[in-house]
Structures are given as structure tokens and as C-alpha cells.
Design an enzyme around this catalytic site. Structure first.
Site, mmCIF file in Angstrom:
data_model
loop_
_atom_site.group_PDB
_atom_site.id
_atom_site.type_symbol
_atom_site.label_atom_id
_atom_site.label_comp_id
_atom_site.label_asym_id
_atom_site.label_seq_id
_atom_site.Cartn_x
_atom_site.Cartn_y
_atom_site.Cartn_z
ATOM 1 C CG HIS A 107 -2.199 -0.827 0.731
ATOM 2 N ND1 HIS A 107 -3.290 -0.082 0.724
ATOM 3 C CD2 HIS A 107 -2.589 -2.134 0.681
ATOM 4 C CE1 HIS A 107 -4.444 -1.113 0.501
ATOM 5 N NE2 HIS A 107 -3.864 -2.228 0.228
ATOM 6 C CG ASP A 117 -8.873 6.607 8.415
ATOM 7 O OD1 ASP A 117 -9.255 6.615 9.307
ATOM 8 O OD2 ASP A 117 -8.783 7.527 7.610
ATOM 9 C CD GLU A 147 -9.933 10.940 9.388
ATOM 10 O OE1 GLU A 147 -8.469 10.732 9.545
ATOM 11 O OE2 GLU A 147 -10.647 10.172 9.075
#
Length: 410
Positions: free
Chosen positions: A104, A169, A279
Site C-alpha cells: 500500500h 483508517d 477527522e
């Protein structure tokens, strides 16, 4: 008028097949780019040169950079990685070695052009004792293999009623991978990023040295590796701070049309005690109110928000989360109400969900499963997290960041 020139069908077929073979050939690794002496290494049998392994290691989630390695190492122990890096350093023409977790990275940090990519997930299959995650008897920390996924860390620590403080997240990332970046999510304002919640590391350096480091031991290496994008070493173990895990969360989303009011409320909440997650995000008039990361709104709510988007063009969402358990279940709604007092979101546009702690942390996984069912997960998905400074205050943000870094190190 001249008649158009026709290309024979057999030529077109030949051209297409030749073009496909050329593309496949470009993906095929050049084993000859590695020194022939590599065949004498103990890890030789753990190196793969096939197209499946090479193709996986030639791209990442960002899908921007593509680099073709010569081989992929599937280690069964940390010693395998050390042997490979040591061999590279001793070669007249050293080759690149890069660690890859779940791939990622977004700018090719997990790739090694004409070198060797280390598939860190391979280590998960070869533990003789345990699963690479060990919670201390005191419950203050967990020792975690760099190849472990955060979802596995969560599940293992919850068995003890504990959990790390700071998250990303998305939980299907490796510990070593996020600690090599920073590890941001809505808990960052309170606990700092994941790299601020590490007590100790085991690292394989670029010189093939295996070193344990912390703020008191080999501190320069410790702070270089944390957030170092893999340039200063490969993380093989991290000691992660733990705390008592909550059972459920109250997840509140408030909508704003004015950016200044939105940021002012966000700064107010940052300075307020009793909040565990905060957030902000954007809604644009060309995007659905519910997105793949979180389908938050009911159909009736969604239609209201779409109408509001048509009016303003852009909306700002402020997500805040209050953790709770059995002891605080009776007071959590009142606590949330108090947190919202004085906020200036659009009247009537505040929404709440009650979820388990695990479901909230793992919310992006639901979106991933949905996208995969539609065959869309492997397409590029722009995802940008920003820390926005308060430019209205006359402060030296460079000095402020340096001061904060110094405090983190002490």
C-alpha cells in the site's frame, strides 16, 4: 478516389500477438542482473523469478510507479533477509533490496528496480511459537512482528481487553509498513500518529546489522526508521503501546457549508477533553454523499444532503467519535451532547451511529469488500490525508513542529 488499403487479417493477428508478447517480456525479470553467486546462498531456494511473484512486486496501491525487480524473496526467518542484504553489500555491483508488506505504498517505496523485493508477509507462515504478536504480562505493550497486519494486532490485543491507541483508517496494512510512514487517523490529534506510540524496534539496517533501538538505545536509528519510508532499515519487530480497549463508539458526523466555521469548530474540539477521534472530510457536488469508505447516511438523509450540495457545491464533514463501555453507557449520549454545545454546523445536519469499537475501526474494510464485489478495488483510488495548519495564528510552524518532535523524543 483511391480505395483504402486493407491490412490482411493474419497480419493484424500476428501484430497483436507480438505486441502482447512484448508487454509480457517487459514484465519478465532479468535474472542475469543479479550476481550468479546468489545461487550459492542459503536463501537461493526462497527466491522466486516467476511472473506471478514479479508482477505482484512491480506495482503498489498508488499505481503510479512501476519498477520490475529481478527476484522476490519469500523469507522464512529474519536471517534470510540479513543474508540477502549482506550479500548485496559484498557484491562489486550491489543491488537494491526493498521490503514489501501489503503493497500500500503510493510512490514505489516497496519496489526494487533490477533488485530483490522481500515479501514480508511470508514470515507470517513460519512462526514456530505464537503468531508474531505477544502482549506483555503488564498489559502496557505488545511486541509485534513488522509483517503483521494491524487487524491481527487488534484481534490479538482485544483478547486481553487491550488495544493500541493510534490507528490508520484501513487496518489491512502491515505494522512495519505504516510505521515506515507515520500512521495517521482521527486519533492523531490526541495520541499522535502511530510512530509516536512505539517504545522499541528491531531493525535490519542497510549494512545488514540487526539492531534493537529505542529513544534511549540507538536513538538516531530509532527516529530515522520511524517515518523513514524504509530508507534506513527494515522493521522486523515493534513494541506498541497499549491501553484498555472500549467496547462501543458513538460516531457523529456534522455538516458545514463554511470552511472557516468548520475549521474553527474542529480546533475547538481538539482542545476539548473527552473526545477520542476527530477527522474532517469533503463532499463535492459530483460525488455521492455516501462513499465506499463509509455509507453513513440513510436514503432520506442522502437526498437532503444532495440538495444541499447542489446549493453550495461543496460541503465539509466533521466526524467525531466518543468511546464508551458498560460503565459509561448511561452517560455517553449526554457526553456527546455536551461536546456539540457551541458548535456551528448546519442546523438539522448532524447524524449519529452507534457501533462496536471493532466495526468502527474496521469500517473501510466494508467498503473494500463492496468494491471487490464490483471488481473496482484494484483501480487507482485517490486518497489524500492532510494536516492543515492554522494560518490565522502568527506562529513559526517550523519551530513548532521541531519543538513537538523534541517533546516526542523525550
Amino acid at each position: 478516389m483511391a480505395s483504402p488499403s486493407l491490412i490482411p487479417a493474419h497480419f493484424i493477428v500476428f501484430f497483436v500477438v507480438s505486441r502482447l508478447m512484448s508487454i509480457i517480456g517487459n514484465l519478465r525479470p532479468s535474472k542475469n542482473s543479479l550476481p550468479c553467486e546468489i545461487d550459492s546462498l542459503g536463501v537461493h531456494a526462497k527466491l522466486r523469478y516467476d511472473l506471478d511473484a514479479i508482477g505482484l512486486a512491480s506495482t503498489d496501491y498508488g499505481n503510479i510507479v512501476h519498477e520490475i525487480p529481478s527476484a522476490v524473496l519469500y523469507p522464512t526467518s529474519i536471517d534470510d533477509i540479513i543474508e540477502l542484504i549482506k550479500f548485496s553489500n559484498e557484491c562489486p555491483l550491489p543491488f537494491n533490496v526493498a521490503a514489501r508488506g501489503h503493497g500500500h505504498s503510493v510512490r514505489g517505496q516497496a519496489m526494487a528496480h533490477d533488485g530483490v523485493v522481500v515479501n514480508m508477509l511470508s514470515l507470517k507462515k513460519h512462526y514456530k511459537n505464537g503468531n508474531g504478536i505477544r502482549v506483555s504480562t503488564s498489559g502496557n505493550y505488545a511486541d509485534v512482528g513488522g509483517e503483521q497486519l494491524w487487524i491481527d494486532v487488534l484481534n490479538a490485543t482485544l483478547e486481553h481487553g487491550l488495544a493500541p491507541l493510534s490507528w490508520t483508517d484501513y487496518l489491512y496494512l502491515t505494522v512495519g509498513g505504516t510505521l515506515s510512514n507515520a500512521g495517521f487517523s482521527g486519533q492523531t490529534f490526541l495520541y499522535g500518529p502511530q510512530i509516536s506510540n512505539v517504545l522499541e524496534l528491531d531493525v535490519i539496517t542497510g549494512k545488514a546489522d540487526f539492531m534493537t533501538c529505542s529513544k534511549d538505545q540507538n536513538s538516531e536509528l530509532f527516529y530515522a526508521v520511524l517515518g523513514g519510508l524504509g530508507l534506513f532499515g527494515i522493521i522486523t519487530r515493534a513494541r506498541i503501546v497499549l491501553a484498555k480497549a472500549p467496547k462501543r463508539v458513538k460516531w457523529v458526523r456534522m455538516i458545514y457549508s463554511d470552511f472557516s466555521i468548520f475549521t474553527r469548530d474542529q480546533e475547538h474540539l481538539i482542545s476539548t477533553k473527552g473526545l477520542e477521534y476527530l477527522e474532517g472530510s469533503l463532499l463535492m457536488d459530483y460525488t455521492p454523499a455516501n462513499n465506499w469508505r463509509s455509507s453513513f447516511f440513510s436514503p432520506s438523509n442522502e437526498s437532503q444532503i444532495i440538495s444541499l450540495l447542489k446549493k453550495h457545491g461543496i460541503l465539509y464533514c466533521l466526524d467525531m467519535v466518543k468511546y464508551y463501555d458498560d460503565e459509561t453507557a448511561n452517560s455517553v449520549d449526554k457526553d456527546v451532547q455536551m461536546l456539540q454545545e457551541g458548535l456551528n454546523f448546519i442546523p438539522g445536519f448532524t447524524f449519529m451511529r452507534d457501533e462496536t469499537y471493532v466495526d468502527f475501526l474496521n469500517r473501510v474494510r466494508r467498503g473494500e469488500i463492496t468494491l471487490k464485489s464490483k471488481g473496482l478495488w484494484d483501480v487507482p483510488n485517490p486518497w489524500l490525508n492532510l494536516l492543515v495548519p492554522n494560518v490565522s495564528k502568527k506562529e513559526d510552524y517550523g519551530s513548532k513542529c521541531t519543538d513537538q518532535r523534541s517533546r516526542d523524543q523525550t
